[in-house]
Design a protein around this motif. Structure first.
Motif, short mmCIF file in Angstrom:
data_model
loop_
_atom_site.label_atom_id
_atom_site.label_comp_id
_atom_site.label_asym_id
_atom_site.label_seq_id
_atom_site.Cartn_x
_atom_site.Cartn_y
_atom_site.Cartn_z
N MET A 1 0.90 -1.17 -0.06
CA MET A 1 -0.12 0.03 -0.08
C MET A 1 0.92 1.28 -0.02
SD MET A 1 -3.22 1.25 2.45
CE MET A 1 -2.76 -0.39 3.39
N ARG A 2 2.17 1.00 -0.02
CA ARG A 2 3.12 2.21 0.02
C ARG A 2 2.98 2.94 -1.32
NH1 ARG A 2 6.40 3.35 4.14
NH2 ARG A 2 7.75 5.04 3.77
N ASP A 3 2.95 4.29 -1.07
CA ASP A 3 3.00 5.12 -2.39
C ASP A 3 4.19 5.71 -2.49
OD1 ASP A 3 0.00 4.85 -3.54
OD2 ASP A 3 -0.27 5.60 -1.53
N LEU A 4 5.12 5.38 -3.20
CA LEU A 4 6.67 5.96 -3.50
C LEU A 4 6.59 7.44 -3.76
CD1 LEU A 4 8.62 3.19 -5.14
CD2 LEU A 4 8.48 3.71 -2.63
N GLN A 5 5.57 7.79 -4.57
CA GLN A 5 5.61 9.21 -5.09
C GLN A 5 5.17 10.00 -3.56
OE1 GLN A 5 3.53 6.97 -5.75
NE2 GLN A 5 1.27 7.41 -6.21
N LEU A 6 4.51 9.77 -2.66
CA LEU A 6 4.16 10.41 -1.51
C LEU A 6 5.54 10.52 -0.66
CD1 LEU A 6 0.56 9.20 -0.53
CD2 LEU A 6 1.42 10.98 -1.99
N ASP A 7 6.17 9.41 -0.43
CA ASP A 7 7.50 9.35 0.06
C ASP A 7 8.47 10.70 -0.49
OD1 ASP A 7 7.03 7.37 1.69
OD2 ASP A 7 7.97 5.93 0.54
N GLY A 8 8.36 10.80 -1.70
CA GLY A 8 9.08 12.01 -2.34
C GLY A 8 8.56 13.18 -1.96
N LEU A 9 7.14 13.18 -1.92
CA LEU A 9 6.62 14.48 -1.62
C LEU A 9 6.86 14.91 -0.15
CD1 LEU A 9 4.59 16.69 -2.72
CD2 LEU A 9 2.54 15.13 -1.63
N ARG A 10 7.15 13.87 0.86
CA ARG A 10 7.49 14.23 1.99
C ARG A 10 8.90 14.92 2.03
NH1 ARG A 10 6.78 9.64 3.91
NH2 ARG A 10 4.51 9.72 4.64
N GLY A 11 9.71 14.25 1.13
CA GLY A 11 10.98 14.82 1.05
C GLY A 11 11.06 16.22 0.84
N VAL A 12 10.07 16.68 -0.29
CA VAL A 12 10.19 17.97 -0.72
C VAL A 12 9.60 18.97 0.33
CG1 VAL A 12 8.92 19.34 -2.33
CG2 VAL A 12 9.45 17.47 -3.12
N ALA A 13 8.67 18.39 1.04
CA ALA A 13 8.14 19.30 2.08
C ALA A 13 9.30 19.36 3.20
CB ALA A 13 7.02 18.42 3.00
N ALA A 14 10.16 18.54 3.55
CA ALA A 14 11.13 18.56 4.68
C ALA A 14 12.17 19.61 4.07
CB ALA A 14 11.87 17.29 4.72
N LEU A 15 12.71 19.42 2.67
CA LEU A 15 13.64 20.23 2.19
C LEU A 15 13.11 21.67 2.25
CD1 LEU A 15 16.35 20.74 0.86
CD2 LEU A 15 15.39 20.34 -1.35
N HIS A 283 4.21 11.63 -15.16
CA HIS A 283 5.52 12.34 -15.21
C HIS A 283 6.02 12.84 -13.75
CE1 HIS A 283 6.31 11.63 -19.37
NE2 HIS A 283 5.14 12.19 -19.69
N LEU A 284 4.90 13.50 -13.10
CA LEU A 284 4.92 13.93 -11.65
C LEU A 284 5.54 12.99 -10.74
CD1 LEU A 284 5.17 16.37 -9.74
CD2 LEU A 284 2.71 16.29 -9.75
N ASN A 285 4.54 11.79 -10.83
CA ASN A 285 4.91 10.65 -10.02
C ASN A 285 6.34 10.11 -10.20
OD1 ASN A 285 1.99 10.94 -9.51
ND2 ASN A 285 1.93 8.60 -9.47
N LYS A 286 6.71 10.23 -11.42
CA LYS A 286 8.08 9.51 -11.97
C LYS A 286 9.13 10.47 -11.16
CE LYS A 286 11.07 8.00 -15.50
NZ LYS A 286 11.19 7.94 -17.08
N VAL A 287 9.02 11.94 -11.29
CA VAL A 287 9.89 12.85 -10.77
C VAL A 287 10.02 12.54 -9.22
CG1 VAL A 287 10.21 15.04 -10.19
CG2 VAL A 287 9.74 14.36 -12.40
N LEU A 288 8.67 12.41 -8.44
CA LEU A 288 8.74 12.33 -6.96
C LEU A 288 9.30 10.85 -6.39
CD1 LEU A 288 5.43 14.21 -6.47
CD2 LEU A 288 7.64 15.01 -5.93
N SER A 289 9.13 9.88 -7.42
CA SER A 289 9.69 8.61 -7.16
C SER A 289 11.24 8.50 -7.48
CB SER A 289 8.79 7.47 -7.77
OG SER A 289 7.44 7.71 -7.53
N SER A 290 12.01 9.59 -7.73
CA SER A 290 13.28 9.53 -8.29
C SER A 290 13.92 9.32 -7.05
CB SER A 290 13.70 10.76 -8.85
OG SER A 290 13.50 11.78 -7.96
N ASN A 291 15.22 8.56 -7.08
CA ASN A 291 16.12 8.28 -5.75
C ASN A 291 16.43 9.56 -5.28
OD1 ASN A 291 15.87 5.62 -6.47
ND2 ASN A 291 17.92 5.87 -7.81
N PRO A 292 16.71 10.76 -5.62
CA PRO A 292 16.92 11.78 -4.82
C PRO A 292 15.96 12.14 -3.98
CG PRO A 292 17.85 12.38 -6.98
CD PRO A 292 17.03 11.12 -7.09
N LEU A 293 14.83 12.12 -4.34
CA LEU A 293 13.75 12.63 -3.50
C LEU A 293 13.19 11.70 -2.59
CD1 LEU A 293 11.42 14.75 -5.98
CD2 LEU A 293 13.01 15.40 -4.20
N LEU A 294 13.25 10.46 -3.09
CA LEU A 294 12.84 9.27 -2.14
C LEU A 294 14.05 9.02 -1.03
CD1 LEU A 294 12.12 6.18 -4.67
CD2 LEU A 294 10.54 7.61 -3.12
#
Length: 367
Positions: A1-15, A283-294
């Motif tokens: 049930m894990r959404d990698l794109q949301l993990d990346g979004l959390r990284g954006v928020a923290a930064l 494409h947004l999902n792909k960006v947010l699931s990229s290794n740097p943001l993950l």
């Protein structure tokens, strides 16, 4: 049930929050709102987990809380102790002893709750524990982690009532913010959490609408599916509200423009989460699931907790007011040391503690 794109979004928020606390000027000062993106994500993810377990009648409140303890407490209490030591050291060096407010409440995640007992929910400003004032948001989430499961359990057979309660809290939060209530209280920020909760109910209902006709939320609540154009309308409304006070730093100033502007940001954050989980913009999902943001997402909690004490220590040594006023190498050190400390926390502390999570499944098989 894990959404990698949301993990990346959390990284954006923290930064974003780390950038905000460097204070680069009005163009970036709006980034303090990313704290509310954390709230929207927490409301969505936590409520989704609980609804899934309740649907199968296997939810364990004890195990849920234990998992939150394992996730939140180690980094939180480590930082609290370090900040209290720093405040004590500063008091010895400078004679200033006014940075210990909250020492009795912070260990129990009750930061600033005394404001609830003051007229207008605002008791005035205070000097909180040195370099630990940002912990208010963790306290808000901890309070939510306790209250939301209880609400869902109480209305287990009438989950729609729990949803209505959370939705009713949205105008309450806007009202109190607009009336000048202290900005760092659960009641002042619950609209972001409520938006996340509503998204979790929608996700749950959409996923199970044809699976269990006895489920009230499943069989009755999803009459109309949310389409991209519906979300576009929400974005337009959100932007119109944001425009009321888009770049304001007056966190506790009363007025409807302040209260509604943050609500507009929260609508945008909610729309973003919906777009990501629906996959409407691959494409947004792909960006947010990229290794740097993950990577940033994986260290986002410690990055949020550690960066303020690191900033405080740098400013104390350099005698500057803001990181942005420092030489470029000090600015690079601020970001680099915050990320490094968060990464070390992950591999040396958090990952080791979280190996115990398997002992506390939210969906208890013993039921």
């Amino acid at each position: 049930m894990r959404d990698l794109q949301l993990d990346g979004l959390r990284g954006v928020a923290a930064l974003g929050v780390v950038i905000f606390h460097a204070h680069y000027g009005p163009a970036l000062d709006w980034m303090w709102r990313f704290v509310d993106l954390f709230f929207v994500l927490s409301g969505f993810l936590i409520t989704r987990i609980i609804l899934e377990a309740l649907r199968r009648d296997v939810f364990s409140l004890r195990n849920f809380m234990m998992r939150r303890v394992l996730r939140i407490w180690p980094v939180y209490y480590l930082t609290l102790v370090l900040c209290l030591l720093a405040a004590s050291g500063r008091a010895l060096l400078t004679g200033e002893i006014d940075h210990f407010s909250g020492a009795a409440s912070a260990p129990f995640f009750l930061q600033y709750v005394h404001h609830y007992f003051s007229p207008g929910l605002h008791a005035g400003e205070e000097n909180f524990i040195l370099w630990f004032h940002h912990s208010w948001s963790i306290a808000v989430e901890e309070q939510f982690y306790l209250l939301m499961p209880l609400l869902l359990i109480v209305f287990k057979t009438r989950l729609r009532v729990a949803l209505v309660v959370m939705l009713m809290l949205i105008p309450v939060a806007v009202y109190y913010r607009s009336s000048g209530a202290f900005f760092w209280l659960l009641i002042s920020r619950v609209d972001a959490l409520s938006i996340g909760v509503a998204l979790a109910f929608y996700w749950h209902a959409k996923r199970h609408r044809f699976k269990n006709s006895a489920d009230e939320v499943t069989s009755h609540s999803l009459q109309v599916e949310i389409l991209p154009w519906h979300t576009a309308m929400v974005i337009i409304i959100g932007l119109s509200l944001v425009a009321q006070n888009a770049l304001s730093l007056e966190l506790c100033s009363p007025g409807w423009r302040n209260g509604l502007s943050l609500f507009g940001y929260n609508l945008l954050f909610g729309a973003t989460v919906l777009i990501l989980v629906e996959g409407w913009l691959p494409h947004l999902n792909k960006v947010l699931s990229s290794n740097p943001l993950l990577f940033l997402g994986s260290i986002s909690y410690a990055l949020y907790v550690f960066h303020v004490p690191i900033r405080g220590a740098i400013l104390f040594i350099t005698k500057n007011t803001h990181i942005s006023e420092s030489p470029i190498w000090i600015q690079a050190f601020y970001f680099g040391s915050a990320i490094t400390a968060a990464y070390l926390s992950k591999i040396l502390l958090e990952d080791r503690v979280e190996t115990y999570k398997h002992r506390f499944p939210v969906a208890s098989q013993s039921k």
